[in-house]
Design a protein around this motif. Structure first.
Motif, mmCIF file in Angstrom:
data_model
loop_
_atom_site.group_PDB
_atom_site.id
_atom_site.type_symbol
_atom_site.label_atom_id
_atom_site.label_comp_id
_atom_site.label_asym_id
_atom_site.label_seq_id
_atom_site.Cartn_x
_atom_site.Cartn_y
_atom_site.Cartn_z
ATOM 1 N N VAL A 124 -0.568 -13.794 13.874
ATOM 2 C CA VAL A 124 -0.526 -14.098 15.308
ATOM 3 C C VAL A 124 0.775 -14.756 15.696
ATOM 4 O O VAL A 124 1.346 -14.477 16.760
ATOM 5 C CB VAL A 124 -1.727 -14.993 15.701
ATOM 6 N N GLY A 125 1.288 -15.635 14.847
ATOM 7 C CA GLY A 125 2.523 -16.325 15.190
ATOM 8 C C GLY A 125 2.288 -17.357 16.272
ATOM 9 O O GLY A 125 1.208 -17.928 16.402
ATOM 10 N N GLY A 126 3.304 -17.573 17.105
ATOM 11 C CA GLY A 126 3.176 -18.571 18.160
ATOM 12 C C GLY A 126 3.333 -19.974 17.622
ATOM 13 O O GLY A 126 3.652 -20.186 16.450
ATOM 14 N N ALA A 127 3.092 -20.936 18.491
ATOM 15 C CA ALA A 127 3.324 -22.329 18.113
ATOM 16 C C ALA A 127 2.265 -23.221 18.743
ATOM 17 O O ALA A 127 1.659 -22.888 19.757
ATOM 18 C CB ALA A 127 4.710 -22.775 18.578
ATOM 19 N N VAL A 128 2.070 -24.348 18.102
ATOM 20 C CA VAL A 128 1.255 -25.420 18.674
ATOM 21 C C VAL A 128 2.205 -26.368 19.381
ATOM 22 O O VAL A 128 3.161 -26.871 18.771
ATOM 23 C CB VAL A 128 0.463 -26.162 17.588
ATOM 24 N N THR A 129 1.979 -26.585 20.647
ATOM 25 C CA THR A 129 2.865 -27.441 21.428
ATOM 26 C C THR A 129 2.134 -28.705 21.872
ATOM 27 O O THR A 129 0.906 -28.751 21.910
ATOM 28 C CB THR A 129 3.385 -26.711 22.676
ATOM 29 N N GLU A 130 2.936 -29.716 22.220
ATOM 30 C CA GLU A 130 2.333 -30.946 22.727
ATOM 31 C C GLU A 130 1.589 -30.685 24.031
ATOM 32 O O GLU A 130 0.519 -31.274 24.280
ATOM 33 C CB GLU A 130 3.407 -32.007 22.907
ATOM 34 N N ALA A 131 2.115 -29.795 24.849
ATOM 35 C CA ALA A 131 1.417 -29.442 26.093
ATOM 36 C C ALA A 131 0.086 -28.758 25.777
ATOM 37 O O ALA A 131 -0.915 -28.976 26.473
ATOM 38 C CB ALA A 131 2.292 -28.528 26.949
ATOM 39 N N GLY A 132 0.066 -27.928 24.715
ATOM 40 C CA GLY A 132 -1.173 -27.272 24.323
ATOM 41 C C GLY A 132 -2.226 -28.252 23.851
ATOM 42 O O GLY A 132 -3.426 -28.083 24.117
ATOM 43 N N VAL A 133 -1.785 -29.296 23.156
ATOM 44 C CA VAL A 133 -2.715 -30.342 22.723
ATOM 45 C C VAL A 133 -3.327 -31.036 23.931
ATOM 46 O O VAL A 133 -4.552 -31.207 24.022
ATOM 47 C CB VAL A 133 -1.999 -31.366 21.807
ATOM 48 N N ILE A 134 -2.494 -31.435 24.881
ATOM 49 C CA ILE A 134 -2.986 -32.125 26.084
ATOM 50 C C ILE A 134 -3.926 -31.214 26.867
ATOM 51 O O ILE A 134 -4.993 -31.644 27.337
ATOM 52 C CB ILE A 134 -1.813 -32.572 26.975
ATOM 53 N N ASP A 135 -3.544 -29.941 27.018
ATOM 54 C CA ASP A 135 -4.400 -29.003 27.756
ATOM 55 C C ASP A 135 -5.780 -28.898 27.108
ATOM 56 O O ASP A 135 -6.810 -28.916 27.799
ATOM 57 C CB ASP A 135 -3.752 -27.623 27.810
ATOM 58 N N ASN A 136 -5.812 -28.758 25.781
ATOM 59 C CA ASN A 136 -7.095 -28.626 25.098
ATOM 60 C C ASN A 136 -7.966 -29.871 25.286
ATOM 61 O O ASN A 136 -9.176 -29.759 25.514
ATOM 62 C CB ASN A 136 -6.881 -28.372 23.607
ATOM 63 N N ILE A 137 -7.349 -31.035 25.173
ATOM 64 C CA ILE A 137 -8.117 -32.267 25.336
ATOM 65 C C ILE A 137 -8.670 -32.358 26.757
ATOM 66 O O ILE A 137 -9.860 -32.662 26.967
ATOM 67 C CB ILE A 137 -7.256 -33.493 25.013
ATOM 68 N N GLN A 138 -7.821 -32.088 27.736
ATOM 69 C CA GLN A 138 -8.267 -32.194 29.124
ATOM 70 C C GLN A 138 -9.353 -31.173 29.441
ATOM 71 O O GLN A 138 -10.361 -31.500 30.085
ATOM 72 C CB GLN A 138 -7.091 -32.024 30.075
ATOM 73 N N ILE A 139 -9.164 -29.927 29.020
ATOM 74 C CA ILE A 139 -10.148 -28.889 29.322
ATOM 75 C C ILE A 139 -11.496 -29.236 28.701
ATOM 76 O O ILE A 139 -12.548 -29.133 29.352
ATOM 77 C CB ILE A 139 -9.648 -27.523 28.827
ATOM 78 N N ALA A 140 -11.473 -29.656 27.436
ATOM 79 C CA ALA A 140 -12.730 -29.975 26.768
ATOM 80 C C ALA A 140 -13.441 -31.136 27.455
ATOM 81 O O ALA A 140 -14.646 -31.070 27.735
ATOM 82 C CB ALA A 140 -12.489 -30.289 25.294
ATOM 83 N N ILE A 141 -12.711 -32.200 27.750
ATOM 84 C CA ILE A 141 -13.343 -33.375 28.361
ATOM 85 C C ILE A 141 -13.802 -33.060 29.777
ATOM 86 O O ILE A 141 -14.919 -33.430 30.182
ATOM 87 C CB ILE A 141 -12.383 -34.582 28.346
ATOM 88 N N ARG A 142 -12.981 -32.364 30.552
ATOM 89 C CA ARG A 142 -13.375 -32.052 31.929
ATOM 90 C C ARG A 142 -14.574 -31.103 31.951
ATOM 91 O O ARG A 142 -15.461 -31.234 32.805
ATOM 92 C CB ARG A 142 -12.191 -31.456 32.698
ATOM 93 N N TYR A 143 -14.604 -30.159 31.028
ATOM 94 C CA TYR A 143 -15.757 -29.267 31.011
ATOM 95 C C TYR A 143 -17.024 -30.018 30.614
ATOM 96 O O TYR A 143 -18.078 -29.867 31.251
ATOM 97 C CB TYR A 143 -15.561 -28.076 30.070
ATOM 98 N N VAL A 144 -16.956 -30.811 29.554
ATOM 99 C CA VAL A 144 -18.147 -31.550 29.109
ATOM 100 C C VAL A 144 -18.636 -32.476 30.216
ATOM 101 O O VAL A 144 -19.848 -32.609 30.446
ATOM 102 C CB VAL A 144 -17.855 -32.327 27.812
ATOM 103 N N GLU A 145 -17.720 -33.116 30.930
ATOM 104 C CA GLU A 145 -18.118 -33.985 32.045
ATOM 105 C C GLU A 145 -18.906 -33.193 33.082
ATOM 106 O O GLU A 145 -19.951 -33.656 33.577
ATOM 107 C CB GLU A 145 -16.873 -34.613 32.673
ATOM 108 N N SER A 146 -18.419 -32.009 33.416
ATOM 109 C CA SER A 146 -19.125 -31.155 34.370
ATOM 110 C C SER A 146 -20.487 -30.751 33.836
ATOM 111 O O SER A 146 -21.503 -30.808 34.542
ATOM 112 C CB SER A 146 -18.275 -29.908 34.660
#
Length: 554
Positions: free
Chosen positions: A436-458
């Motif tokens: 697959v390639g690609g990279a793990v970015t700091e923005a990707g880490v923040i996005d994942n944390i926010q999406i998971a927490i915001r979804y669980v809150e909902s």
């Protein structure tokens, strides 16, 4: 308040539903809201008790088998095409039942939960099919589960209406025969319904199966009405991991049709291929369900989650990049979808494409333009690859998606004749994660944390389909987000910016992500953060984030 059917605990009796039942019974352990007794009738509870009596123990055995599969994967054993079922794959003569009445043309399907407003909007949407969802797009609160069943029953009897708090009136604007065909998605085999307790023949009590409860109440109350409307009781089957789990569903269908006195084969099922294990058993799944099967669906988000979950401990070669970089054109996703179309069409089954989660913004033309362009490209690829239809999450996406399928299908209802004999997918291609390639970015880490927490809150507030940053997030996308965090953390992944992802970094990233959360009165963010810590940061990896959250909070 507790109600239960008045079953003789020792002698068989004839239930109000017309089938024999014995000592097992279902107990309701939650408060009854307005009109709940219309769904939780003594006859319906008798039917649920009969389903559990017949199938609950097999379900438990199959869930135990999943545990062994996970152990095998962690120990380096790859999923494989089964040697013991090679004859089923080699026999080209058998076919599935195919589309039931009203399912012949599925070029655009809209998905969504079964709350009253969403039910009306879906029926007015102009889609060919509505996936009425009690799984990933529904938070399984007691209210959502029972009132969802009420809403479906009302819709099928032409008595559904809704008035918003602002006074806006919602009504189904079409004749029932012109509304989308309903395909109901019950919860997966792994989920329970803790507000219903099953007492087996020995007197032992256990939480009811969410699958059997959702299926049982829907088919019990609506099967005959659906047949009267010229359609039928149709289902999407989620999260299957083996053909034996499909066999269990088929046995449930046979039993239910006999019990309710409707012809065998009336029920139709479309199976979501959304686990890597199921991808290797598509033929066998179709075979087990052949008398009731209408198609296969490419459940792309859960499929990515399954990949991360299955190979999360395999080392750096198996680490996937930012979620946004895992597109449908990366090699392992391309292999999966091409094999699905070939397998489905080879057996006379529909192949239904994946979700477009974009949400247009009627107040922002630029966002809408980008969303429609992305949807058009996605659906153009699917239609060109041979899919017979696709999913969207928002009514405004239907014309764009339909145009791409109209361009390929014309007046034909589907393209089952496209057998894709040019396709040859190997096990190695399905497992080609490292390319697959690609990279793990700091923005990707923040996005994942926010999406998971915001979804669980909902989800904790009872809203299982959450609009976040112009995307419709559901449990599957939250699962990808938190499982990637777990994998990156436990693999000591280094971001593209050179930062090692360890516990200290994740805690700091969580602090940054939490500062950006849209707090409001009555929010559940504190609880959601606790859930996230449990499912993403602990040494043990919970198989589904909703299991512990459901037991604790709902």
């Amino acid at each position: 308040m507790t109600i239960a059917p008045a079953l003789d605990r020792t002698e068989p009796r004839q239930s109000a539903g017309g089938f024999a039942t014995v000592s097992p019974w279902i107990e309701v352990t939650a408060p009854l809201g307005e009109r709940y007794e219309e769904i939780l009738t003594p006859a319906a509870l008798d039917f649920l008790a009969a389903l559990h009596d017949r199938f609950a123990h097999t379900r438990h055995d199959l869930l135990a088998a999943r545990l062994q599969t996970r152990v095998d994967a962690a120990n380096g054993r790859d999923p494989r095409f089964l040697h013991e079922t090679a004859e089923i794959r080699a026999d080209r003569s058998w076919r599935v039942a195919g589309a039931g009445p009203g399912l012949e043309d599925r070029r655009v399907e809209i998905t969504g939960p079964t709350d009253r407003k969403m039910t009306i909007n879906a029926l007015n949407s102009g889609a060919k099919v509505w996936l009425a969802d009690h799984e990933d797009a529904t938070s399984p609160t007691w209210r959502n589960i029972v009132e969802g069943q009420l809403n479906l029953a009302d819709a099928l009897r032409g008595r559904l209406g809704f008035t918003s708090p602002e006074g806006k009136e919602y009504r189904v604007e079409r004749e029932l025969a012109e509304t989308p065909t309903i395909v109901f998605r019950p919860r997966g085999w792994h989920l329970t319904e803790k507000h219903l307790r099953f007492h087996d023949r020995t007197g032992r009590a256990m939480h009811a199966s969410g699958s059997l409860v959702d299926f049982g109440l829907y088919v019990f109350h609506n099967a005959r009405r659906l047949i009267e409307l010229g359609r039928g009781p149709y289902f999407y089957l989620p999260k299957l991991e083996s053909h034996l789990e499909a066999r269990l569903w088929n046995d449930v269908f046979v039993f239910a049709q006999n019990a309710l006195g409707i012809p065998q084969g009336t029920i139709r099922a479309t199976v979501l291929i959304e686990t890597i294990q199921a991808a290797f058993q598509m033929e066998e799944i179709l075979y087990e369900l052949r008398e009731h099967c209408a198609g296969l669906n490419a459940g792309r988000w859960d499929y990515i989650f399954s990949i991360v979950k299955t190979f999360r401990s395999r080392g750096r070669r198996w680490v996937l990049p930012d979620r946004a970089q895992i597109t449908m054109t990366v090699p392992f996703m391309r292999a999966y979808t091409e094999l699905l179309v070939q397998t489905a069409h080879g057996r006379g089954a529909h192949a239904i494409g994946g979700m477009s989660a974009f949400i247009p913004d009627r107040r922002d033309p630029e966002i809408t333009e980008r969303a429609l362009a992305a949807v058009a490209a996605d659906k153009r690829r699917e239609a060109g690859d041979g899919f017979d239809g696709t999913w969207v999450a928002h009514p405004d996406l239907i014309p764009t998606a339909r145009a791409e399928f109209d361009r390929v299908l014309g007046e034909r209802p589907n393209q089952l004749e496209r057998l894709r004999e040019d396709v040859e997918v190997t096990a190695a291609q399905l497992l080609d994660i490292p390319s697959v390639g690609g990279a793990v970015t700091e923005a990707g880490v923040i996005d994942n944390i926010q999406i998971a927490i915001r979804y669980v809150e909902s989800w904790l507030r009872g809203v299982g389909a959450a609009a976040i940053e112009h995307l419709m997030e559901d449990a599957a996308t939250a699962e990808i987000s938190r499982s990637q965090i777990w994998q990156w953390l436990h693999d000591n992944t280094v971001t593209a910016e050179g930062t090692r992802i360890d516990q200290t970094y994740i805690v700091q990233a969580m602090g940054e992500a939490v500062r950006g959360l849209p707090r409001f009165e009555g929010d559940r963010f504190d609880d959601a953060i606790q859930v996230f810590r449990t499912v993403a940061l602990e040494p043990e990896f919970p198989t589904f984030l909703t299991l512990g959250a459901y037991a604790r909070f709902l």
